[in-house]
Design an enzyme around this catalytic site. Structure first.
Site, PDB file in Angstrom:
ATOM      1  CE  LYS A  22      43.504  51.799  48.393  1.00  0.00           C
ATOM      2  NZ  LYS A  22      42.996  50.438  48.206  1.00  0.00           N
ATOM      3  CG  ASN A  23      42.078  50.811  44.535  1.00  0.00           C
ATOM      4  OD1 ASN A  23      42.896  50.466  45.400  1.00  0.00           O
ATOM      5  ND2 ASN A  23      40.822  51.063  44.815  1.00  0.00           N
ATOM      6  CB  CYS A 118      38.084  43.471  54.878  1.00  0.00           C
ATOM      7  SG  CYS A 118      37.292  43.820  53.342  1.00  0.00           S
ATOM      8  NE  ARG A 123      36.846  43.027  49.111  1.00  0.00           N
ATOM      9  CZ  ARG A 123      37.722  44.037  49.090  1.00  0.00           C
ATOM     10  NH1 ARG A 123      38.251  44.443  50.221  1.00  0.00           N
ATOM     11  NH2 ARG A 123      38.091  44.574  47.953  1.00  0.00           N
ATOM     12  CG  ASP A 308      36.430  52.071  46.669  1.00  0.00           C
ATOM     13  OD1 ASP A 308      37.366  51.809  45.889  1.00  0.00           O
ATOM     14  OD2 ASP A 308      35.817  51.194  47.312  1.00  0.00           O
ATOM     15  NE  ARG A 400      44.591  48.808  53.828  1.00  0.00           N
ATOM     16  CZ  ARG A 400      43.837  47.739  53.527  1.00  0.00           C
ATOM     17  NH1 ARG A 400      42.945  47.301  54.377  1.00  0.00           N
ATOM     18  NH2 ARG A 400      43.984  47.123  52.375  1.00  0.00           N
TER      19      ARG A 400
HETATM   20  C1  EPZ Z   1      38.682  46.684  43.959  1.00  0.00           C
HETATM   21  O1  EPZ Z   1      38.509  45.618  44.877  1.00  0.00           O
HETATM   22  C2  EPZ Z   1      39.212  47.845  44.775  1.00  0.00           C
HETATM   23  N1  EPZ Z   1      40.505  47.490  45.364  1.00  0.00           N
HETATM   24  C3  EPZ Z   1      38.212  48.196  45.883  1.00  0.00           C
HETATM   25  O2  EPZ Z   1      38.717  49.345  46.574  1.00  0.00           O
HETATM   26  C4  EPZ Z   1      36.882  48.569  45.220  1.00  0.00           C
HETATM   27  O3  EPZ Z   1      35.927  48.824  46.231  1.00  0.00           O
HETATM   28  C5  EPZ Z   1      36.405  47.397  44.351  1.00  0.00           C
HETATM   29  O4  EPZ Z   1      37.419  47.061  43.377  1.00  0.00           O
HETATM   30  C6  EPZ Z   1      35.127  47.725  43.593  1.00  0.00           C
HETATM   31  O5  EPZ Z   1      35.319  48.851  42.799  1.00  0.00           O
HETATM   32  C7  EPZ Z   1      41.611  47.513  44.575  1.00  0.00           C
HETATM   33  O6  EPZ Z   1      41.538  47.780  43.390  1.00  0.00           O
HETATM   34  C8  EPZ Z   1      42.901  47.191  45.244  1.00  0.00           C
HETATM   35  P1  EPZ Z   1      35.763  43.438  42.993  1.00  0.00           P
HETATM   36  P2  EPZ Z   1      38.173  44.130  44.329  1.00  0.00           P
HETATM   37  O7  EPZ Z   1      36.457  42.174  42.682  1.00  0.00           O
HETATM   38  O8  EPZ Z   1      38.898  43.880  43.074  1.00  0.00           O
HETATM   39  C9  EPZ Z   1      32.588  40.196  44.262  1.00  0.00           C
HETATM   40  C10 EPZ Z   1      39.382  50.602  48.433  1.00  0.00           C
HETATM   41  O9  EPZ Z   1      38.792  51.080  49.413  1.00  0.00           O
HETATM   42  N2  EPZ Z   1      33.571  39.205  43.788  1.00  0.00           N
HETATM   43  O10 EPZ Z   1      35.372  44.364  41.891  1.00  0.00           O
HETATM   44  O11 EPZ Z   1      38.355  43.199  45.454  1.00  0.00           O
HETATM   45  C11 EPZ Z   1      33.036  40.873  45.530  1.00  0.00           C
HETATM   46  O12 EPZ Z   1      32.711  40.090  46.654  1.00  0.00           O
HETATM   47  C12 EPZ Z   1      39.054  49.198  47.970  1.00  0.00           C
HETATM   48  O13 EPZ Z   1      40.269  51.205  47.765  1.00  0.00           O
HETATM   49  C13 EPZ Z   1      33.198  37.863  43.717  1.00  0.00           C
HETATM   50  O14 EPZ Z   1      32.069  37.494  44.054  1.00  0.00           O
HETATM   51  O15 EPZ Z   1      36.614  44.277  44.028  1.00  0.00           O
HETATM   52  C14 EPZ Z   1      32.286  42.173  45.498  1.00  0.00           C
HETATM   53  O16 EPZ Z   1      30.982  41.977  46.001  1.00  0.00           O
HETATM   54  C15 EPZ Z   1      37.928  48.559  48.778  1.00  0.00           C
HETATM   55  N3  EPZ Z   1      34.108  36.952  43.291  1.00  0.00           N
HETATM   56  C16 EPZ Z   1      32.211  42.492  44.009  1.00  0.00           C
HETATM   57  O17 EPZ Z   1      32.494  41.271  43.319  1.00  0.00           O
HETATM   58  C17 EPZ Z   1      35.374  37.311  42.915  1.00  0.00           C
HETATM   59  O18 EPZ Z   1      36.160  36.432  42.509  1.00  0.00           O
HETATM   60  C18 EPZ Z   1      33.222  43.531  43.557  1.00  0.00           C
HETATM   61  O19 EPZ Z   1      34.496  43.083  43.895  1.00  0.00           O
HETATM   62  C19 EPZ Z   1      35.732  38.670  42.985  1.00  0.00           C
HETATM   63  C20 EPZ Z   1      34.811  39.600  43.416  1.00  0.00           C
END
Ligand code: EPZ
Length: 441
Positions: A22-23, A118, A123, A308, A400
């Site tokens: 998915k990701n 969420c 986020r 995850d 999802r």
């Molecule tokens: C991706 O989300 C995945 N989703 C998530 O999977 C996964 O948990 C996550 O990466 C971490 O591996 C998809 O790829 C669609 P991040 P993403 O940006 O990109 C902070 C699932 O269940 N952050 O790496 O949103 C954020 O708050 C989902 O399949 C900022 O502060 O994750 C978090 O604490 C859930 N500012 C951390 O970084 C930003 O601009 C990691 O978030 C962006 C992120």
């Protein structure tokens, strides 16, 4: 909304084939907006989130043909591509925020709603915005809508990410492939899905090196063509079924996995006492005849233990002998599943972003509520490993991220009843007729 009734306490046996990630599919779909010719994506899982993204692309003006049976999506940009992404689709699925840069490059300006929070915590998208600004995008936000504009081609830049954000790395990389000159992303996310997106973009004519490491170099090209791309398997689905099999003391063979993406989860399962038989680099068999022992898990960006799989492994650790410690270092509040596991008798204490788990003999079946996708998977595992009848409400979250979950559970002998009603999540419909789940039905 709906629920499932799980008659747990039975070992799961059989074999399952893992489909595309998915990701990986979601950012590839967003990036396909930049391709001037038809894109064909293969190994696409039949998931609600993919439905949401394809619905979004259609609403933006793309021609999308999704053969769910064959797992193939064909996308071609129709006439004019809209510059506005609809709220009801973006606000519920964060990954769709990454259409912002492609829409801006196509129209000179774009408006995309801020992705909602969420249940796994706040986020923000500040790293996305800062990265795009470094490339020359003008960014602003009003009434929860992010507006981006650009007067000429983006200019390559040297970008350092304060945190190796997966989404921000993917968004910036996508925006930089058509920039003038060279872009370097430092402290980039190293997830396999980031590398898969880079491989997709390079297949379409981009020039990206270093994806999968902390430093990614992108040399801008004039345009992206079309082509065919086969997506990597879903390591989180594979990890979930591995934990599920171990938790029920079953024996399941998983095919079409990429074991190199599962090094951390496999190491931890072995620590706990699970037998992980790596048949070859694409197949793994999980059996279990020993008592589980507690362990400590440090949840980190890849190649660390993936966030995850954190809820799922906590369900297993709740019945592992001794004390386990799980430290969540990626999200600020990814413990919504803890209260629900406690309702089943789990002995878990939270200290900030650390969970201390005292393993008990067995959980007790109880009605629980799924708050998000991976919490739903954790509660499904908890119900399957516990004797008696566990009801998991709001189970639709699981559709999802887990394709064919109904059929797969049946295949490995789980005793589960699905009680769903027609519902509309994120503008996407699915329903159950004669106990058959129909997406888009
Ligand atoms: C991706 O989300 C995945 N989703 C998530 O999977 C996964 O948990 C996550 O990466 C971490 O591996 C998809 O790829 C669609 P991040 P993403 O940006 O990109 C902070 C699932 O269940 N952050 O790496 O949103 C954020 O708050 C989902 O399949 C900022 O502060 O994750 C978090 O604490 C859930 N500012 C951390 O970084 C930003 O601009 C990691 O978030 C962006 C992120």
């Amino acid at each position: 909304m709906g629920y499932i009734r799980i008659m747990g306490g039975r070992p799961l046996h059989g074999e399952l084939s893992i489909k595309g990630a998915k990701n990986a599919v979601l950012p590839i779909l967003a990036a396909s907006l930049l391709c001037d010719e038809k894109v064909v994506i293969r190994n696409v899982p039949n998931l609600l989130d993919v439905d949401t993204m394809t619905t979004l692309l259609e609403r933006l003006g793309c021609e999308v043909d999704w053969d769910r049976e064959r797992g193939v999506i064909e996308i071609e940009k129709g006439g004019r591509i809209s510059m506005e992404a609809p709220y009801e689709l973006v606000s519920k699925m964060r990954a769709s925020f990454n259409v912002l840069a492609p829409l801006t490059l196509l129209n000179g300006r774009a408006l995309v709603p801020l992705p909602g929070g969420c249940s796994i915590g706040y986020r923000p998208v500040d790293l996305h915005i800062k990265g795009l600004e470094r490339l020359g995008f003008e960014m602003s936000m009003i009434h929860g809508i992010v507006e981006a504009s650009i007067k000429e081609k983006p200019k390559g830049a040297h970008i350092y990410l304060d945190f190796p954000s997966v989404g921000a790395t993917e968004h910036i990389m996508t925006a930089a492939v058509l920039a003038k000159g060279e872009t370097i992303i430092e402290n980039a996310a190293r997830e396999p899905e980031v590398e898969d997106l880079a491989n997709f973009l390079n297949r379409m004519g981009a020039n990206i090196e270093g994806a999968g490491t902390s430093t990614i170099k992108i040399i801008g090209v004039r345009k992206l063509k079309g082509g065919v791309y086969f997506v990597i398997p879903d390591r989180i689905q594979a990890g979930t079924y591995m934990i599920m099999t171990a938790a029920t003391r079953g024996d399941v063979l998983l095919k079409n996995v990429m074991l190199e993406h599962l090094t951390a989860p496999i190491a931890k399962l072995k620590d706990i006492g699970v037998h992980v038989h790596e048949v070859n680099d694409r197949e793994v068999r999980i059996t279990n005849d020993s008592v589980f022992s507690g362990t400590s898990i440090n949840v980190l960006p890849y190649p660390g233990f993936p966030t995850d799989l954190q809820p799922q492994i906590m369900a297993l650790l709740s019945i592992a002998k001794g004390v386990s410690v799980v430290k969540e270092n990626v999200f600020k509040n990814r413990f919504m599943h803890v209260d629900e596991l406690r309702r089943m008798g789990a002995d878990i204490r939270l200290e900030g972003s650390t969970a201390i788990i005292n393993g008990i003999e067995e959980l007790s079946a109880a009605p629980v509520i799924a708050t998000d996708l991976r919490a739903g998977a954790a509660l499904l595992i908890a119900g399957l490993m516990t004797r008696g009848e566990t009801i998991v409400k709001n189970i639709e979250h699981i559709f999802r991220g887990y394709n064919d979950i109904k059929e797969n559970l049946k295949k490995i002998g789980a005793d589960v009843e699905w009680h769903m009603i027609r519902t509309n999540i994120k503008g996407v419909r699915f329903s159950v007729k004669n106990n058959d789940l129909i997406l888009g039905g």
